[in-house]
Design a protein around this motif. Structure first.
Motif, PDB file in Angstrom:
ATOM      1  N   PRO A   1     -61.288  35.088  60.470  1.00  0.00           N
ATOM      2  CA  PRO A   1     -59.837  35.163  60.577  1.00  0.00           C
ATOM      3  C   PRO A   1     -59.126  34.050  59.798  1.00  0.00           C
ATOM      4  O   PRO A   1     -57.996  34.223  59.391  1.00  0.00           O
ATOM      5  CB  PRO A   1     -59.561  35.023  62.066  1.00  0.00           C
ATOM      6  N   SER A   2     -59.783  32.929  59.603  1.00  0.00           N
ATOM      7  CA  SER A   2     -59.136  31.805  58.918  1.00  0.00           C
ATOM      8  C   SER A   2     -58.916  32.079  57.442  1.00  0.00           C
ATOM      9  O   SER A   2     -58.081  31.439  56.817  1.00  0.00           O
ATOM     10  CB  SER A   2     -59.975  30.538  59.062  1.00  0.00           C
ATOM     11  N   VAL A   3     -59.648  33.006  56.871  1.00  0.00           N
ATOM     12  CA  VAL A   3     -59.522  33.294  55.439  1.00  0.00           C
ATOM     13  C   VAL A   3     -58.819  34.621  55.184  1.00  0.00           C
ATOM     14  O   VAL A   3     -58.718  35.049  54.041  1.00  0.00           O
ATOM     15  CB  VAL A   3     -60.900  33.293  54.747  1.00  0.00           C
ATOM     16  N   ALA A   4     -58.298  35.261  56.220  1.00  0.00           N
ATOM     17  CA  ALA A   4     -57.734  36.605  56.084  1.00  0.00           C
ATOM     18  C   ALA A   4     -56.568  36.663  55.101  1.00  0.00           C
ATOM     19  O   ALA A   4     -56.466  37.598  54.319  1.00  0.00           O
ATOM     20  CB  ALA A   4     -57.304  37.131  57.444  1.00  0.00           C
ATOM     21  N   GLY A   5     -55.679  35.711  55.081  1.00  0.00           N
ATOM     22  CA  GLY A   5     -54.504  35.776  54.221  1.00  0.00           C
ATOM     23  C   GLY A   5     -54.696  35.170  52.846  1.00  0.00           C
ATOM     24  O   GLY A   5     -53.753  35.090  52.063  1.00  0.00           O
ATOM     25  N   LEU A   6     -55.895  34.749  52.524  1.00  0.00           N
ATOM     26  CA  LEU A   6     -56.157  34.079  51.247  1.00  0.00           C
ATOM     27  C   LEU A   6     -56.442  35.091  50.144  1.00  0.00           C
ATOM     28  O   LEU A   6     -56.905  36.200  50.407  1.00  0.00           O
ATOM     29  CB  LEU A   6     -57.356  33.142  51.382  1.00  0.00           C
ATOM     30  N   PRO A   7     -56.206  34.706  48.883  1.00  0.00           N
ATOM     31  CA  PRO A   7     -56.612  35.566  47.765  1.00  0.00           C
ATOM     32  C   PRO A   7     -58.136  35.760  47.770  1.00  0.00           C
ATOM     33  O   PRO A   7     -58.877  34.947  48.331  1.00  0.00           O
ATOM     34  CB  PRO A   7     -56.174  34.787  46.522  1.00  0.00           C
ATOM     35  N   GLU A   8     -58.588  36.823  47.126  1.00  0.00           N
ATOM     36  CA  GLU A   8     -60.015  37.175  47.163  1.00  0.00           C
ATOM     37  C   GLU A   8     -60.913  36.052  46.657  1.00  0.00           C
ATOM     38  O   GLU A   8     -61.961  35.769  47.237  1.00  0.00           O
ATOM     39  CB  GLU A   8     -60.273  38.450  46.364  1.00  0.00           C
ATOM     40  N   GLN A   9     -60.515  35.401  45.566  1.00  0.00           N
ATOM     41  CA  GLN A   9     -61.345  34.320  45.014  1.00  0.00           C
ATOM     42  C   GLN A   9     -61.454  33.167  46.012  1.00  0.00           C
ATOM     43  O   GLN A   9     -62.523  32.586  46.183  1.00  0.00           O
ATOM     44  CB  GLN A   9     -60.772  33.842  43.685  1.00  0.00           C
ATOM     45  N   ALA A  10     -60.377  32.829  46.685  1.00  0.00           N
ATOM     46  CA  ALA A  10     -60.402  31.759  47.681  1.00  0.00           C
ATOM     47  C   ALA A  10     -61.242  32.178  48.894  1.00  0.00           C
ATOM     48  O   ALA A  10     -61.961  31.349  49.468  1.00  0.00           O
ATOM     49  CB  ALA A  10     -58.988  31.408  48.112  1.00  0.00           C
ATOM     50  N   GLN A  11     -61.176  33.455  49.273  1.00  0.00           N
ATOM     51  CA  GLN A  11     -61.998  33.950  50.378  1.00  0.00           C
ATOM     52  C   GLN A  11     -63.476  33.830  50.052  1.00  0.00           C
ATOM     53  O   GLN A  11     -64.278  33.394  50.880  1.00  0.00           O
ATOM     54  CB  GLN A  11     -61.659  35.410  50.691  1.00  0.00           C
TER      55      GLN A  11
END
Length: 107
Positions: A1-11
Motif C-alpha cells: 500500500p505504501s507504493v500504490a500512488g507512485l509512478p511505475e518506475q518508483a514502485q
C-alpha cells in the motif's frame, strides 16, 4: 500500500529491496516518504526474523537427526582402527604389538 500512488518506475525501485525503497522514500520526502521508509524497514525486519526462525528450526532439525542417526557405542582407544579385529590374548596395545603403526605427528 505504501507504493500504490507512485509512478511505475518508483514502485519497481521500492519493491526491489530495502535500499531501493529508502532511496525512493528519500526522493519523495515529507510524510509519504517517511511512511514508505518505515514500511520498508518493517518489511525488512519481518523478513529477517522469519529467516532467523527458519534457520534455527533447520539447525535444531539437523541436531536431532544427528542425535538419532549417528551410531553410538564404546569409545575407540587412540590408535585403533574401528572394525579391525584384535588378536586374542593381546595386551590391548596394538601399536606395541606391531599390529598398528602410530600415526605421524603433523605440526
Amino acid at each position: 500500500p505504501s507504493v500504490a500512488g507512485l509512478p511505475e518506475q518508483a514502485q519497481q525501485a521500492a519493491d526491489s529491496g530495502l535500499t531501493g525503497a529508502l532511496a525512493v522514500a528519500e526522493g519523495i520526502g515529507g510524510g509519504p516518504g517517511e511512511a514508505l521508509a518505515q514500511a520498508a524497514r518493517q518489511a525488512f525486519v519481518d523478513g529477517l526474523s522469519t529467516a532467523a526462525i527458519l534457520g534455527a528450526i533447520a539447525v535444531a532439525g539437523a541436531a536431532a537427526a544427528a542425535w538419532f542417526l549417528l551410531p553410538r557405542g564404546d569409545e575407540v582407544p587412540a590408535g585403533v582402527v574401528p572394525g579391525q579385529a584384535q588378536e586374542e590374548g593381546a595386551s590391548g596395545d596394538l601399536v606395541d604389538e606391531g599390529v598398528l603403526t602410530p600415526a605421524p605427528v603433523v605440526d
